[in-house]
Design an enzyme around this catalytic site. Structure first.
Site, PDB file in Angstrom:
ATOM      1  N   LYS A   1       0.847  -1.206   0.000  1.00  0.00           N
ATOM      2  CA  LYS A   1       0.000   0.000   0.000  1.00  0.00           C
ATOM      3  C   LYS A   1       0.877   1.247   0.000  1.00  0.00           C
ATOM      4  CE  LYS A   1      -0.305  -0.350   5.012  1.00  0.00           C
ATOM      5  NZ  LYS A   1      -1.115  -0.836   6.140  1.00  0.00           N
TER       6      LYS A   1
ATOM      7  N   ARG B   1     -10.612  -0.068  15.311  1.00  0.00           N
ATOM      8  CA  ARG B   1     -10.696   0.730  14.077  1.00  0.00           C
ATOM      9  C   ARG B   1     -11.694   0.012  13.178  1.00  0.00           C
ATOM     10  NH1 ARG B   1      -4.696   1.703  11.823  1.00  0.00           N
ATOM     11  NH2 ARG B   1      -5.185  -0.451  11.274  1.00  0.00           N
TER      12      ARG B   1
ATOM     13  N   TYR C   1      16.796  29.241   9.304  1.00  0.00           N
ATOM     14  CA  TYR C   1      15.603  29.962   9.736  1.00  0.00           C
ATOM     15  C   TYR C   1      15.471  29.955  11.252  1.00  0.00           C
ATOM     16  CZ  TYR C   1      13.877  30.051   4.930  1.00  0.00           C
ATOM     17  OH  TYR C   1      13.736  30.279   3.593  1.00  0.00           O
TER      18      TYR C   1
ATOM     19  N   MET D   1      13.148  24.015   3.082  1.00  0.00           N
ATOM     20  CA  MET D   1      12.420  23.310   2.026  1.00  0.00           C
ATOM     21  C   MET D   1      13.350  22.442   1.169  1.00  0.00           C
ATOM     22  SD  MET D   1       9.907  24.762  -0.955  1.00  0.00           S
ATOM     23  CE  MET D   1       8.465  25.119   0.001  1.00  0.00           C
TER      24      MET D   1
HETATM   25  C1  LIG Z   1      -0.346  -1.953   6.610  1.00  0.00           C
HETATM   26  C2  LIG Z   1      -0.903  -3.194   7.120  1.00  0.00           C
HETATM   27  C3  LIG Z   1      -0.078  -4.273   7.444  1.00  0.00           C
HETATM   28  C4  LIG Z   1       1.425  -4.208   7.409  1.00  0.00           C
HETATM   29  O1  LIG Z   1       1.892  -3.704   8.635  1.00  0.00           O
HETATM   30  P1  LIG Z   1       3.466  -3.574   8.947  1.00  0.00           P
HETATM   31  O2  LIG Z   1       3.515  -3.022  10.315  1.00  0.00           O
HETATM   32  O3  LIG Z   1       4.007  -2.601   7.935  1.00  0.00           O
HETATM   33  O4  LIG Z   1       4.031  -4.922   8.795  1.00  0.00           O
HETATM   34  C5  LIG Z   1      -0.683  -5.448   7.839  1.00  0.00           C
HETATM   35  N1  LIG Z   1      -2.036  -5.549   7.926  1.00  0.00           N
HETATM   36  C6  LIG Z   1      -2.842  -4.524   7.640  1.00  0.00           C
HETATM   37  C7  LIG Z   1      -4.320  -4.695   7.780  1.00  0.00           C
HETATM   38  C8  LIG Z   1      -2.327  -3.314   7.239  1.00  0.00           C
HETATM   39  O5  LIG Z   1      -3.146  -2.298   6.956  1.00  0.00           O
END
Ligand SMILES: *Cc1c(COP(=O)(O)O)cnc(C)c1O
Length: 362
Positions: free
Chosen positions: A37, A133, A259, A307
């Site tokens: 992802k 969640r 800055y 930046m």
């Molecule tokens: C992103 C995600 C993972 C991977 O988690 P890591 O901590 O990067 O290994 C696993 N399961 C779900 C549902 C996720 O959203």
């Protein structure tokens, strides 16, 4: 051509090595989704998928457009949508491209069962075991389970949950007990472990045919850097962000840097200016003292990150000059160390890598 010296090198070998490290922790019949992802945690989706094309048991992400792009690039392994469909009109695409779908709510389950699909889908039914969640609670689960078991649009069911504390002292046992109580008596393969659970809690992946979901470990960072470094776990950094010094100067005691004059020299010192700033994804909240490697030597940042630039201390790096290589993180300087010093996690550093940074595969 990219003239600016800032460069992210992505190592295919490290990715393949890290995926194999995930597989090593599983039973012989265990599988591992490569979690890709967020543009493969900032490493470039297609680049990562190409590197793992022959190795990965499947690819997991949240973006349906990216999932479709993977299918269209010829990926034949399962592809899992970790948040499922956001609206019912995506379900036809899931069927067309044979995407495996998370169902985390009763609402998603009824949309799925009501849809007219060209083929049934493999479904990951997500249970809430305490993270609060996504996922079904006790009250909803029995009904959704039987609905999906009798629904013509479902061809296979896996049960999943997600751990909130696999990386810290609390661990997974409370959530695992809640999951086991919820799912008791249902016969389905399981998918429980993220990187932290996979690496720390072998019992989380002990079920037959378990599908683990490693993400961060594939990119060579530790999911629990306070407990164990990535190197200690046997992981190799995938992304190395390097740049060069574009200016070197001497400043006198009392002079300020950058800055807001966030750093004031206590004595005369030699400093370097690096072509890398927050518009490249380097965290602006990284204060003076964040580790950096200059001409092969460990040093520290000075003053506020701007930046396009940041400043570094050249004390002890006598041979550093304009053009000297600077490693912001990666090979030679673990991203976890930079992240901890900046009060964040390696995930955020990687994901924030800006589009303007040139990327090369090595
Ligand atoms: C992103 C995600 C993972 C991977 O988690 P890591 O901590 O990067 O290994 C696993 N399961 C779900 C549902 C996720 O959203």
């Amino acid at each position: 051509m990219t003239a600016r010296p800032l460069l992210a090198r992505i190592s295919r070998h490290a990715l393949q090595h890290n995926y194999a490290q995930a597989k090593r922790r599983l039973r012989a019949d265990g599988r591992a989704w490569a979690v890709v992802k967020a543009n493969a945690y900032g490493h470039g989706l297609m680049r990562v998928v190409e590197a793992l094309r022959r190795l990965a048991d499947g690819f997991a992400l949240v973006e349906i457009e990216a999932a479709i792009a993977l299918r269209e690039s010829g990926i034949t392994q399962p592809i899992l949508l970790l948040e499922g469909a956001y609206a019912a009109d995506e379900l036809a695409l899931c069927a067309e491209f044979d995407l495996t779908l998370v169902v985390h709510s009763a609402r998603q389950a009824s949309q799925l069962c009501a849809a007219q699909l060209t083929r049934p889908l493999a479904v990951y039914l997500k249970l809430n075991s305490g993270m609060n969640r996504l996922g079904l609670n006790d009250a909803e689960f029995a009904e959704v389970w039987s609905a999906l078991n009798t629904c013509a649009n479902v061809r296979a069911l896996t049960l999943m949950t997600h751990f909130a504390d696999a990386d810290d002292e609390r661990g997974i046992d409370i959530q695992l007990a809640a999951f086991n109580a919820l799912s008791a008596g249902r016969d389905a393969p399981l998918s429980l472990a993220n990187s932290a659970a996979l690496l720390r809690f072998p019992h989380s992946v002990a079920s037959a045919g378990h599908w683990a979901r490693p993400g961060i470990m594939l990119y060579g960072a530790s999911p629990f850097p306070l407990l164990k470094s990535a190197a200690d776990i046997g992981l190799m950094p995938v992304m190395t962000l390097t740049s060069r010094l574009i200016a070197v100067r001497e400043i006198a005691a009392g002079e300020r840097i950058g800055y807001g004059g966030a750093f004031v020299a206590e004595h005369s010192m030699r400093i370097g200016v690096v072509a890398c700033g927050y518009a490249d994804g380097y965290p602006r909240h990284a204060g003076s003292g964040t580790p950096v490697q200059v001409a092969g030597q460990r040093s520290r940042t000075l003053g506020r990150v701007s930046m396009d630039k940041l400043c570094v201390d050249l004390e002890g790096v006598a041979d550093a000059d304009v053009g000297s290589e600077v490693v912001l993180w990666g090979d030679g300087l673990p991203a976890d160390e930079v992240a901890m010093s900046a009060g964040t996690v390696s995930y955020e550093l990687f994901c924030a890598l800006a589009a303007r940074v040139a990327v090369v595969e090595i």
